[in-house]
Write an enzyme that holds these catalytic residues in place. Structure first.
Site, short mmCIF file in Angstrom:
data_model
loop_
_atom_site.label_atom_id
_atom_site.label_comp_id
_atom_site.label_asym_id
_atom_site.label_seq_id
_atom_site.Cartn_x
_atom_site.Cartn_y
_atom_site.Cartn_z
N SER A 161 46.82 20.48 43.98
CA SER A 161 47.06 19.56 45.10
C SER A 161 47.86 18.34 44.67
O SER A 161 47.97 18.01 43.47
CB SER A 161 45.74 19.10 45.73
OG SER A 161 45.28 17.89 45.17
N VAL A 162 48.40 17.65 45.65
CA VAL A 162 49.17 16.43 45.44
C VAL A 162 48.32 15.34 44.81
O VAL A 162 48.83 14.43 44.16
CB VAL A 162 49.77 15.94 46.79
CG1 VAL A 162 48.65 15.47 47.73
CG2 VAL A 162 50.80 14.85 46.59
N LYS A 163 47.00 15.43 44.98
CA LYS A 163 46.10 14.36 44.53
C LYS A 163 46.02 14.24 43.01
O LYS A 163 45.54 13.23 42.49
CB LYS A 163 44.70 14.59 45.10
CG LYS A 163 44.64 14.58 46.62
CD LYS A 163 44.95 13.22 47.21
CE LYS A 163 44.67 13.18 48.71
NZ LYS A 163 44.90 11.86 49.31
N ASP A 164 46.48 15.27 42.28
CA ASP A 164 46.48 15.17 40.82
C ASP A 164 47.30 13.96 40.36
O ASP A 164 46.97 13.30 39.37
CB ASP A 164 47.10 16.43 40.20
CG ASP A 164 46.22 17.65 40.35
OD1 ASP A 164 45.10 17.53 40.89
OD2 ASP A 164 46.65 18.74 39.94
N ALA A 173 45.32 10.67 41.04
CA ALA A 173 44.07 10.64 40.29
C ALA A 173 44.33 10.19 38.85
O ALA A 173 43.63 9.31 38.31
CB ALA A 173 43.41 12.01 40.30
#
Length: 453
Positions: A42-45, A48
């Site tokens: 996901s883009v959230k890596d 994060a």
């Protein structure tokens, strides 16, 4: 030799992929920024890792500490990968509307998962916002990430996602479209792109039940707009500090049904096995198509992977239960096909009213056919029980046969919906369907109206 020092070195540099079948009527080149190629899918890596590194740099996160965050799942996965490599513990607090797959994946990578109710106010002590903050206050050597208000969220996309899109399109991008949740992606990417070319349009995809669109257009935070919704990963009932409304040119809202349907269509028509917010994003592109011209280059960002939604948007029973499948319903057989294996719940003539009430409560139903040794002989429903209760407060020990009314009409599977509707309209609270095998199913007003799209 070329290799990454650890899994975190593979974050970013995701490909742009041309959209084809679903955008055939869009008069522009539509490119998908395909973020599932990140190691956590996901883009959230991106954000994060950025949030952790910034917290390490200024001392908020100490060696051996515990990371605590409220997440819809994807940020949690990105945090988990970094926590593993860097030696931190992780506690993820999630709302109960998130898919079971997301929770299982987080547990699989060592995170502790706590689940909170979705349908509560943000400041309710049970909400995942409140629980996250409380845990951070109570846990020694912990750091509360707060992705909604943490500026490192936006910073990650300003420094990586935005420059990648600019470079990959050779500076020809004209529109950027993305679902908005915490706001980091749209604000970071939007800020970078508009610094390169202020004429680039930045559009957010919102969902019904969220406050973003109206707030952007009017400056009014309308609490009446807030209600529970199914779509995951976008929309909010708060205004995160990461949402920079001055960068966003507009919002379009996508329904839960359209988001779910287009999630399936992306897989079946484009070969793109993606998450729920991708369905919302591509439907948002289609809703905005009048804004595009022939030579425009539209970049839409797809957040996460379809494996996290196998039990939901990729499950036809789940879709059918919510009225999201556009199936042709012309006969009663079409109406009941999702529950043909479920037995008819009945009550016997000699059973007591208390038994009927308990059965209704257990199965959450309002009508019960009454049977004896010969077959179906009557019916009871909540209105009959209520009227009888007004006459006799000690109704519980009364036999069902003393208060039942005549049996519901019985029709076959091929009866039209028009005929079924007319029987219910004539005062019957339910109708029984007898199938070819001789089994019965019950149909109520709710079954009819639940198929209205």
């Amino acid at each position: 030799m070329k290799y990454a020092e650890n899994i975190l070195g593979t974050i970013g540099n995701t490909p742009l992929v041309k959209m084809n079948a679903l955008v055939k009527d869009v008069d522009a080149l539509v490119l998908a920024k395909y973020e599932t190629f990140n190691p956590g899918n996901s883009v959230k890596d991106r954000m994060a890792l950025q949030m952790i590194e910034d917290a390490e740099a200024d001392g908020r996160l100490q060696p051996g500490g515990t990371i605590i965050e409220g997440t819809s799942g994807n940020t949690g996965m990105g945090l988990a990968l970094a926590a593993i490599v860097k030696g931190y513990k992780l506690v993820c607090v999630m709302a109960d509307k998130q898919s079971k797959e997301k929770m299982d994946i987080l547990r699989a990578v060592g995170a502790k998962v706590m689940v909170c109710p979705t349908n509560v106010e943000p400041d309710d002590p049970r909400s995942y916002y409140s629980v996250s903050k409380r845990l951070a206050e109570e846990t020694p050597n912990s750091w509360y990430v707060n992705q909604y208000d943490n500026p490192s969220n936006t910073k990650a996309h300003y420094q990586s996602t935005g420059p990648e899109i600019w470079e990959q399109t050779d500076g020809k991008v004209t529109h950027f479209i993305v679902g908005v949740g915490t706001g980091g992606t749209i604000s970071g990417v939007g800020k970078y792109l508009k610094e390169q070319n202020p004429n680039i349009k930045v559009w957010g995809v919102d969902t019904y039940g969220s406050v973003f669109k109206k707030y952007h257009e009017t400056g009014i935070f309308d609490e009446n707009e807030i209600y529970s919704y199914v779509t995951e990963g976008i929309g909010e009932d708060i205004l995160p500090k990461n949402v920079d409304f001055s960068i966003i040119d507009g919002f379009t809202k996508v329904t839960d049904k359209d988001a779910a349907v287009y999630t399936q269509r992306l897989a079946k028509e484009e070969g793109m096995f993606l998450g729920n917010s991708a369905g919302a994003a591509i439907k948002g592109v289609l809703q905005l198509k009048e804004h595009f011209k022939k030579d425009d280059v539209v970049v839409v960002l797809f957040h996460d992977h379809g494996s996290r939604y196998v039990g939901k948007m990729f499950n036809d029973d789940w879709m059918r239960d919510r009225g999201f499948l556009d199936e042709e319903v012309s006969t009663v057989a079409d109406l009941i096909k999702g529950r043909v294996d479920k037995p008819l719940i009945t009550v016997k003539t000699e059973e007591l009213v208390s038994h009927a009430i308990e059965r209704m409560r257990k199965h959450q139903i309002s009508q019960l056919p009454v049977v004896d040794s010969e077959g179906i002989v009557g019916a009871v429903d909540e209105s009959i029980l209520f009227s009888a209760f007004l006459d006799d407060k000690h109704l519980g020990n009364t036999p069902i046969k003393d208060i039942m009314k005549e049996a519901y009409p019985i029709i076959d599977e091929q009866t039209s919906l028009e005929k079924l509707s007319s029987l219910i309209k004539d005062g019957n609270t339910a109708v029984l369907i007898k199938n070819n095998a001789g089994a019965y199913h019950i149909v109520t007003k709710y079954d009819v109206i639940s198929n209205i799209n």
